[in-house]
Design an enzyme around this catalytic site. Structure first.
Site, short mmCIF file in Angstrom:
data_model
loop_
_atom_site.label_atom_id
_atom_site.label_comp_id
_atom_site.label_asym_id
_atom_site.label_seq_id
_atom_site.Cartn_x
_atom_site.Cartn_y
_atom_site.Cartn_z
N CYS A 72 -2.57 -4.99 12.20
CA CYS A 72 -2.04 -5.51 10.70
C CYS A 72 -1.70 -7.06 11.20
CB CYS A 72 -0.66 -4.38 10.34
SG CYS A 72 -1.05 -3.28 10.01
N HIS B 288 2.99 -9.76 6.18
CA HIS B 288 2.53 -8.30 6.58
C HIS B 288 3.33 -7.28 5.24
CE1 HIS B 288 0.33 -5.13 6.96
NE2 HIS B 288 0.85 -5.09 7.61
N ASN C 54 -0.61 -1.07 2.43
CA ASN C 54 -0.25 -1.39 3.04
C ASN C 54 -2.24 -2.13 4.00
OD1 ASN C 54 -1.09 -2.18 6.24
ND2 ASN C 54 1.29 -1.17 6.46
O1 UT7 Z 1 0.94 -2.01 8.65
C1 UT7 Z 1 1.54 -1.10 10.11
C2 UT7 Z 1 3.33 -1.29 10.41
N1 UT7 Z 1 3.61 -0.26 10.10
C3 UT7 Z 1 4.65 0.21 8.90
O2 UT7 Z 1 5.12 -1.24 9.08
C4 UT7 Z 1 5.52 0.86 9.10
C5 UT7 Z 1 6.93 1.08 9.35
N2 UT7 Z 1 7.16 2.22 8.84
C6 UT7 Z 1 8.08 2.59 7.50
O3 UT7 Z 1 7.47 1.73 6.94
C7 UT7 Z 1 8.86 3.60 7.53
O4 UT7 Z 1 8.89 4.01 8.39
C8 UT7 Z 1 7.96 4.63 6.43
C9 UT7 Z 1 7.92 4.10 4.94
C10 UT7 Z 1 6.81 5.68 7.52
C11 UT7 Z 1 9.20 6.44 6.61
O5 UT7 Z 1 10.41 5.86 6.11
P1 UT7 Z 1 11.84 5.32 6.66
O6 UT7 Z 1 12.81 5.43 5.52
O7 UT7 Z 1 11.71 5.60 8.54
O8 UT7 Z 1 11.65 8.00 7.03
P2 UT7 Z 1 11.13 8.22 7.98
O9 UT7 Z 1 10.56 8.47 8.10
O10 UT7 Z 1 13.23 8.13 8.67
O11 UT7 Z 1 11.84 10.18 7.18
C12 UT7 Z 1 12.78 10.83 6.43
C13 UT7 Z 1 12.28 11.70 5.43
C14 UT7 Z 1 11.88 12.89 6.96
O12 UT7 Z 1 12.62 13.75 5.86
P3 UT7 Z 1 14.12 14.38 6.78
O13 UT7 Z 1 13.16 14.89 8.11
O14 UT7 Z 1 14.97 13.69 7.03
O15 UT7 Z 1 14.50 16.17 6.58
C15 UT7 Z 1 10.51 12.84 6.30
O16 UT7 Z 1 10.14 13.53 6.25
O17 UT7 Z 1 11.65 11.75 4.44
C16 UT7 Z 1 10.86 11.98 5.07
N3 UT7 Z 1 9.61 12.15 4.51
C17 UT7 Z 1 8.91 11.78 3.35
N4 UT7 Z 1 9.04 12.39 1.74
C18 UT7 Z 1 8.92 12.07 0.91
C19 UT7 Z 1 8.50 11.58 5.23
N5 UT7 Z 1 7.42 11.38 4.23
C20 UT7 Z 1 7.75 11.17 3.42
C21 UT7 Z 1 6.95 11.04 1.81
N6 UT7 Z 1 7.42 11.56 0.80
N7 UT7 Z 1 5.79 10.72 1.91
#
Ligand code: UT7
Length: 362
Positions: free
Chosen positions: A113, A253, A283
């Site tokens: 990115c 970004h 993104n």
């Molecule tokens: O461009 C390259 C760079 N990439 C990025 O910058 C991405 C950076 N990361 C992020 O933006 C975030 O980490 C995400 C948006 C990918 C995820 O958000 P988060 O607040 O970090 O969520 P998490 O991974 O900590 O997951 C929290 C919960 C989990 O459930 P449990 O384990 O707490 O029960 C996930 O399974 O949210 C769940 N989850 C979802 N729930 C509904 C993960 N994806 C989804 C979804 N819908 N799409």
């Protein structure tokens, strides 16, 4: 020393829109979760027949037309992308051919990115060294083709599109003021496409194990992004001798609204100085900054004299920032006869390309 000025800009996003509600019918997610956790509401996906090269060409034509520069004047084309049409030849060569940029060297740049910021830095340095006068710098991605549409952790994030700028040498002050690039390969497994390269060439097994799709440790990448954006922004400003108060527009970004909010809080930037179009595109990796830059000028948020700072971060891990003194106004509308001539020129370039294809086989 000549300075590298941005004299043209363009963008292309495909027509097809995928909303959060559409996604909630594909995987276990909801509009509410996606909006609150990412800020994304919809994204555009490439249609059949659209590829990274075809979208890059659309954005590049708009940028060249806006600059009033013909493709034959371009010395260098860099396409920053993580989703090239092929492993080789480069997407930049396909773009060079489609534009009829006969004098241009062309290569792809892989920095995830951060690709557009890297490409802008490389092209600006070549202009400042006197090696070239005119460069076309493009960020273009077809992430939908490497997105696992069964993985809710990643599929809600990405979209397709392309953005381009024309960089031109000038003795005037301004243009690209400084660029800072960084990398740390120890974080390479946090965001990667495991198969299709020399480590895991395509096989039945790589397909069965879904290794041709993006894998990401979201939380770790999140923490990295929140840390690196403020620090690289401060570094690039230090190099220019400017302060954060001198920044007219900040274009990070577009990965996650919460990442942007956190970085902006840390930098103490007022929200009106921060560009955010995440909700409409998601993104788009290397395309996100040039698309945002282009929209910012179209919306009148960047005027001659302004300082814009663009910050990228992503796979590699890589990061980078560039500070640019904006010097060009939004171009006046082009008369119909000139638009016709430009279309004719690109049609002739396509015909020339066909003839050369035959020539290679003679
Ligand atoms: O461009 C390259 C760079 N990439 C990025 O910058 C991405 C950076 N990361 C992020 O933006 C975030 O980490 C995400 C948006 C990918 C995820 O958000 P988060 O607040 O970090 O969520 P998490 O991974 O900590 O997951 C929290 C919960 C989990 O459930 P449990 O384990 O707490 O029960 C996930 O399974 O949210 C769940 N989850 C979802 N729930 C509904 C993960 N994806 C989804 C979804 N819908 N799409």
């Amino acid at each position: 020393m000549p300075r590298a000025h941005i004299v043209g800009w363009g963008k292309y996003v495909p027509q097809r829109v995928l909303t959060n509600d559409d996604l909630s019918r594909m995987v276990d997610t909801s509009d509410e979760w996606i909006v609150t956790r990412t800020g994304i509401r919809e994204r555009h996906l490439a249609g059949e027949g659209e590829t990274t090269a075809t979208m890059a060409v659309q954005a590049a034509r708009q940028a060249l037309d806006g600059a009033g520069i013909g493709p034959e004047k371009v010395d260098l084309i860099i396409v920053a992308t993580a989703t090239p049409d092929y492993l080789f030849p480069s997407t930049a060569c396909l773009v060079q051919d489609a534009l009829g940029a006969r004098r241009a060297g062309a290569f792809d740049l892989a920095a995830g990115c951060t690709g557009f910021v890297y490409a802008l830095g490389v092209a600006a340095a070549m202009i400042e060294s006197g090696a070239i006068r005119t460069a076309l710098v493009i960020g273009a991605e077809t992430l939908s083709r490497i997105t696992d549409w069964t993985d809710r952790n990643t599929c809600v994030l990405f979209g397709d599109g392309a953005g381009a700028v024309v960089l031109r040498a000038s003795a005037d002050d301004g243009g690209v003021l400084a660029t800072v690039l960084g990398a740390d390969g120890s974080g390479s497994d946090l965001l990667l496409l495991p198969a299709g390269g020399s480590r895991h060439p395509a096989s039945h097994q790589t397909v069965a194990e879904r290794m041709h799709f993006i894998k990401m440790q979201g939380r770790d990448v999140f923490r990295f992004a929140v840390r690196v954006i403020p620090s690289v922004t401060r570094q690039v400003l230090e190099r220019t001798g400017l302060s954060i108060d001198d920044v007219s527009l900040f274009i990070p970004h577009q990965a996650n609204g919460r990442i942007i909010e956190s970085a902006v809080r840390d930098l103490k930037l007022p929200p009106e100085k921060v560009y955010n179009n995440l909700e409409r595109y998601g993104n788009t990796s290397a395309a996100s900054i040039p698309i945002a830059l282009c929209e910012a000028v179209e919306e009148g948020r960047l005027k001659p004299g302004d300082v814009v700072v663009c910050v990228g971060f992503g796979a590699g891990l890589t990061w980078g920032a560039t500070a640019v003194r904006w010097t060009h106004p939004q171009p006046a509308p082009v008369p119909a006869w000139r638009r016709f001539l430009r279309r004719l020129r690109y049609a002739l370039a396509a015909l020339g390309s066909r003839l050369r294809r035959l020539w290679w086989r003679v």
